[in-house]
Design a protein around this motif. Structure first.
Motif, PDB file in Angstrom:
ATOM      1  N   ARG A 230     -50.557  14.730   9.846  1.00 46.41           N
ATOM      2  CA  ARG A 230     -51.642  15.740   9.136  1.00 46.41           C
ATOM      3  C   ARG A 230     -52.714  15.567   9.082  1.00 46.41           C
ATOM      4  O   ARG A 230     -53.567  16.415   8.984  1.00 46.41           O
ATOM      5  CB  ARG A 230     -51.129  14.772   7.365  1.00 46.41           C
ATOM      6  CG  ARG A 230     -51.156  16.310   7.002  1.00 46.41           C
ATOM      7  CD  ARG A 230     -51.401  16.048   5.458  1.00 46.41           C
ATOM      8  NE  ARG A 230     -52.275  14.812   4.948  1.00 46.41           N
ATOM      9  CZ  ARG A 230     -53.469  15.435   4.520  1.00 46.41           C
ATOM     10  NH1 ARG A 230     -53.486  16.096   3.879  1.00 46.41           N
ATOM     11  NH2 ARG A 230     -54.108  13.873   4.207  1.00 46.41           N
ATOM     12  N   LEU A 231     -53.736  14.167   9.777  1.00 42.79           N
ATOM     13  CA  LEU A 231     -54.824  14.306   9.471  1.00 42.79           C
ATOM     14  C   LEU A 231     -55.968  14.917  10.671  1.00 42.79           C
ATOM     15  O   LEU A 231     -56.596  15.874  11.083  1.00 42.79           O
ATOM     16  CB  LEU A 231     -55.416  12.534  10.251  1.00 42.79           C
ATOM     17  CG  LEU A 231     -55.393  11.373   8.425  1.00 42.79           C
ATOM     18  CD1 LEU A 231     -55.432  10.276   9.150  1.00 42.79           C
ATOM     19  CD2 LEU A 231     -56.067  12.621   7.922  1.00 42.79           C
ATOM     20  N   MET A 232     -54.477  15.200  12.196  1.00 41.24           N
ATOM     21  CA  MET A 232     -54.815  16.029  13.107  1.00 41.24           C
ATOM     22  C   MET A 232     -54.896  17.057  12.757  1.00 41.24           C
ATOM     23  O   MET A 232     -55.021  18.174  13.305  1.00 41.24           O
ATOM     24  CB  MET A 232     -53.833  15.253  14.596  1.00 41.24           C
ATOM     25  CG  MET A 232     -54.231  14.557  14.548  1.00 41.24           C
ATOM     26  SD  MET A 232     -55.018  13.474  15.922  1.00 41.24           S
ATOM     27  CE  MET A 232     -54.522  15.069  17.085  1.00 41.24           C
ATOM     28  N   GLY A 233     -53.981  17.645  11.907  1.00 39.79           N
ATOM     29  CA  GLY A 233     -54.129  19.328  11.255  1.00 39.79           C
ATOM     30  C   GLY A 233     -52.354  19.595  11.777  1.00 39.79           C
ATOM     31  O   GLY A 233     -52.513  20.572  11.856  1.00 39.79           O
ATOM     32  N   ALA A 234     -51.411  18.453  11.831  1.00 38.94           N
ATOM     33  CA  ALA A 234     -50.342  19.516  11.696  1.00 38.94           C
ATOM     34  C   ALA A 234     -49.124  18.576  10.993  1.00 38.94           C
ATOM     35  O   ALA A 234     -49.070  17.842  10.515  1.00 38.94           O
ATOM     36  CB  ALA A 234     -49.926  18.800  13.153  1.00 38.94           C
ATOM     37  N   ASP A 235     -48.667  19.621  10.313  1.00 33.65           N
ATOM     38  CA  ASP A 235     -47.235  19.474   9.065  1.00 33.65           C
ATOM     39  C   ASP A 235     -46.297  19.058   9.930  1.00 33.65           C
ATOM     40  O   ASP A 235     -45.922  18.676  11.160  1.00 33.65           O
ATOM     41  CB  ASP A 235     -46.791  20.641   8.352  1.00 33.65           C
ATOM     42  CG  ASP A 235     -47.685  21.318   7.804  1.00 33.65           C
ATOM     43  OD1 ASP A 235     -48.467  20.457   6.929  1.00 33.65           O
ATOM     44  OD2 ASP A 235     -47.926  22.442   7.644  1.00 33.65           O
ATOM     45  N   CYS A 236     -45.434  17.869   8.829  1.00 35.06           N
ATOM     46  CA  CYS A 236     -44.626  17.000   9.800  1.00 35.06           C
ATOM     47  C   CYS A 236     -43.505  17.388   8.942  1.00 35.06           C
ATOM     48  O   CYS A 236     -43.630  18.026   7.923  1.00 35.06           O
ATOM     49  CB  CYS A 236     -44.473  15.460   9.829  1.00 35.06           C
ATOM     50  SG  CYS A 236     -45.367  15.034  11.080  1.00 35.06           S
ATOM     51  N   ILE A 237     -41.682  17.472   9.573  1.00 40.17           N
ATOM     52  CA  ILE A 237     -41.441  17.729   9.018  1.00 40.17           C
ATOM     53  C   ILE A 237     -40.108  16.753   9.567  1.00 40.17           C
ATOM     54  O   ILE A 237     -40.424  15.912  10.594  1.00 40.17           O
ATOM     55  CB  ILE A 237     -40.526  19.386   9.440  1.00 40.17           C
ATOM     56  CG1 ILE A 237     -40.794  20.007   8.828  1.00 40.17           C
ATOM     57  CG2 ILE A 237     -38.809  19.433   8.493  1.00 40.17           C
ATOM     58  CD1 ILE A 237     -40.833  21.058   9.188  1.00 40.17           C
ATOM     59  N   ILE A 238     -39.714  16.273   8.934  1.00 41.10           N
ATOM     60  CA  ILE A 238     -39.019  15.068   8.993  1.00 41.10           C
ATOM     61  C   ILE A 238     -36.904  15.241   8.705  1.00 41.10           C
ATOM     62  O   ILE A 238     -36.938  16.104   8.002  1.00 41.10           O
ATOM     63  CB  ILE A 238     -38.752  13.590   7.988  1.00 41.10           C
ATOM     64  CG1 ILE A 238     -39.918  13.215   7.955  1.00 41.10           C
ATOM     65  CG2 ILE A 238     -37.373  12.442   8.532  1.00 41.10           C
ATOM     66  CD1 ILE A 238     -40.141  11.931   7.166  1.00 41.10           C
ATOM     67  N   SER A 239     -36.679  15.008   9.850  1.00 42.09           N
ATOM     68  CA  SER A 239     -34.780  15.985  10.225  1.00 42.09           C
ATOM     69  C   SER A 239     -34.177  15.650   9.843  1.00 42.09           C
ATOM     70  O   SER A 239     -34.401  13.861  10.544  1.00 42.09           O
ATOM     71  CB  SER A 239     -34.605  17.150  10.885  1.00 42.09           C
ATOM     72  OG  SER A 239     -35.445  17.085  12.145  1.00 42.09           O
ATOM     73  N   GLY A 240     -32.955  15.088  10.455  1.00 40.83           N
ATOM     74  CA  GLY A 240     -31.779  14.865  10.812  1.00 40.83           C
ATOM     75  C   GLY A 240     -31.363  12.993   9.601  1.00 40.83           C
ATOM     76  O   GLY A 240     -31.066  11.910  10.275  1.00 40.83           O
ATOM     77  N   ILE A 241     -31.914  14.024   8.515  1.00 42.49           N
ATOM     78  CA  ILE A 241     -30.901  12.715   7.509  1.00 42.49           C
ATOM     79  C   ILE A 241     -29.434  12.207   7.008  1.00 42.49           C
ATOM     80  O   ILE A 241     -29.310  13.686   6.414  1.00 42.49           O
ATOM     81  CB  ILE A 241     -32.623  12.693   6.550  1.00 42.49           C
ATOM     82  CG1 ILE A 241     -33.589  12.617   6.443  1.00 42.49           C
ATOM     83  CG2 ILE A 241     -31.784  11.713   5.514  1.00 42.49           C
ATOM     84  CD1 ILE A 241     -34.678  12.529   5.433  1.00 42.49           C
ATOM     85  N   ARG A 242     -29.251  11.333   7.651  1.00 46.58           N
ATOM     86  CA  ARG A 242     -27.756  11.473   7.617  1.00 46.58           C
ATOM     87  C   ARG A 242     -27.499  10.884   5.888  1.00 46.58           C
ATOM     88  O   ARG A 242     -28.064  10.361   5.161  1.00 46.58           O
ATOM     89  CB  ARG A 242     -27.256  10.218   8.059  1.00 46.58           C
ATOM     90  CG  ARG A 242     -26.820  11.155   9.627  1.00 46.58           C
ATOM     91  CD  ARG A 242     -26.577   9.502  10.588  1.00 46.58           C
ATOM     92  NE  ARG A 242     -27.488   9.275  11.193  1.00 46.58           N
ATOM     93  CZ  ARG A 242     -27.774   7.666  11.061  1.00 46.58           C
ATOM     94  NH1 ARG A 242     -25.997   6.854  10.739  1.00 46.58           N
ATOM     95  NH2 ARG A 242     -28.069   7.144  11.702  1.00 46.58           N
TER      96      ARG A 242
END
Lengths: 284, 128
Positions: A230-242
């Motif tokens: 995020r600090l670099m300016g990219a949004d993160c999405i966390i996926s694959g949560i079982r």
């Protein structure tokens, strides 16, 4: 000592063919021989070369020290044999038995040749110590070659398991496989950030399908990665949560904060595409 | 005295940090920037830290503070061009700068600012 050592050399030289035949017979009948891993012809060749090498070295003297230059060719041969055997799956014992099994034929030959008990005992002792050293040397080499394999695999694992792939223009995916510890998080984070700079991506999907368990520490590592991106300016999405992982996360009271989470990589990808302004339509 | 230049670019202010930030410089920047925002009635500030290679906890906190101050003065602030190493350091220091908007480069940061400004302006115009 000079006299006795030349005696050993002389005996080996005189009966080399005999010794070799007996030795090979000894080896092929032993339980530690592995016909499934090695052909008899190969064994014959290795035995011949080793016996030949030992004879040459013994003739040049120095039976008490196998680290000297006289033994160099023998050491090289044993290196090669041990490494080869370790790679094909021989246990260190089986490899060492290759050398130790020479004792039986050699000792019986010595007994037949030397009549005086004192001299015989001396010879046996010298030969025994010598073969022990050579046998231990093979063990050491096969141990070392196995350690090298482990080390290389460890490094491979670290690199293989942290690829960053570009899914779409401006969308990166980071499929994580295996447990996340501090060292791996560091590698993962660096890889991801580097790739963000390279591609100018605005969205990164961190997929944890392959992460077996998520405890507070792993969650913290994940959040760190997300924060850095995020600090670099990219949004993160966390996926694959079982399902189990979702339960664990809540039970542990881990706060994933404002991070977008999705159950599957597919769902995350759709969100990422929408955010990057692309529209998806199904063709007929 | 050494100062970090603050450039006026249209309706935005652009701060490019090209030298190693030391504490004194950060404090001066804080003063100058708030002054400029008020004087120019700016609604958007871009802070480009792409040349910044070393940060410590103080500089990290200053960045956060400057962004918060601008926000109080009704200017959206975007920090752009952070180096990977700097990002990792800040996160390890526990300074993930919540509330500060970020972008990969000046271009994207400008886009982000424009987007947010048109949203608020459009809203105001419709109201007016």
């Amino acid at each position: 000592m000079k006299g006795t050592s030349s005696r050993l050399a002389e005996i080996i030289a005189k009966h080399e063919q005999d010794l070799l035949a007996q030795w090979i017979k000894e080896q092929t009948s032993a339980v530690t021989q592995r016909p499934d891993l090695m052909s008899e012809a190969e064994l014959r060749e290795q035995s011949r070369a080793l016996l030949n090498g030992i004879r040459n070295a013994v003739q040049r003297g120095r039976l008490d020290d196998i680290t000297g230059s006289e033994w160099e060719s023998v050491r090289e041969l044993l290196d090669e044999v041990s490494r080869g055997r370790a790679r094909t799956g021989f246990s260190p014992t089986e490899t060492a038995m290759f050398v130790f099994s020479l004792k039986q034929p050699l000792f019986s030959r010595l007994r037949a040749e030397i009549r005086e008990p004192e001299a015989l005992a001396d010879e046996l002792w010298t030969a025994s110590v010598l073969l022990d050293k050579l046998g231990l040397y093979t063990t050491e080499v096969s141990q070392k070659s196995r350690e090298e394999v482990i080390l290389r695999q460890q490094q491979d694992m670290l690199e293989l398991s942290t690829p960053v792939v570009e899914l779409w223009d401006g969308v990166l995916a980071l499929p994580l496989i295996g447990t996340l510890d501090s060292a791996r998080t560091q590698v993962v984070m660096e890889n991801l950030l580097q790739k963000i700079v390279q591609t100018g991506a605005g969205i990164a999907i961190v997929d944890i399908t392959g992460v077996p368990t998520v405890d507070t520490l792993v969650a913290q590592h994940l959040l760190k990665t997300v924060a850095a991106a995020r600090l670099m300016g990219a949004d993160c999405i966390i996926s694959g949560i079982r399902p189990q992982i979702a339960q664990t996360i809540v039970h542990l009271g881990v706060d994933l904060g404002t991070v977008t989470t999705k159950a599957t990589l597919a769902a995350a990808f759709v969100v990422a595409l929408e955010r990057s302004g692309a529209t998806i339509s199904k063709g007929r | 005295m050494e100062r970090i230049p603050i450039l006026k670019m249209g309706e935005f202010l652009l701060v490019t940090i090209q030298v190693d930030m030391h504490d004194r410089l950060a404090l001066t920047l804080q003063d100058d920037l708030t002054e400029m925002i008020v004087k120019n009635r700016t609604h958007g500030v871009l802070i480009d830290i792409s040349a910044l290679e070393v940060v410590d906890s103080f500089i990290g906190r200053m960045l956060g503070n400057i962004a918060s101050m601008s926000r109080v003065l009704d200017a959206a602030t975007v920090v752009v061009g952070m180096q990977p190493a700097v990002a990792i350091t800040l996160v390890e220091l526990g300074l993930s700068l919540p509330g500060v908007r970020t972008a990969l480069n000046v271009e994207k940061g400008m886009e982000l600012l424009r987007g947010s400004l048109t949203a608020t302006n459009g809203h105001a115009r419709r109201q007016g």
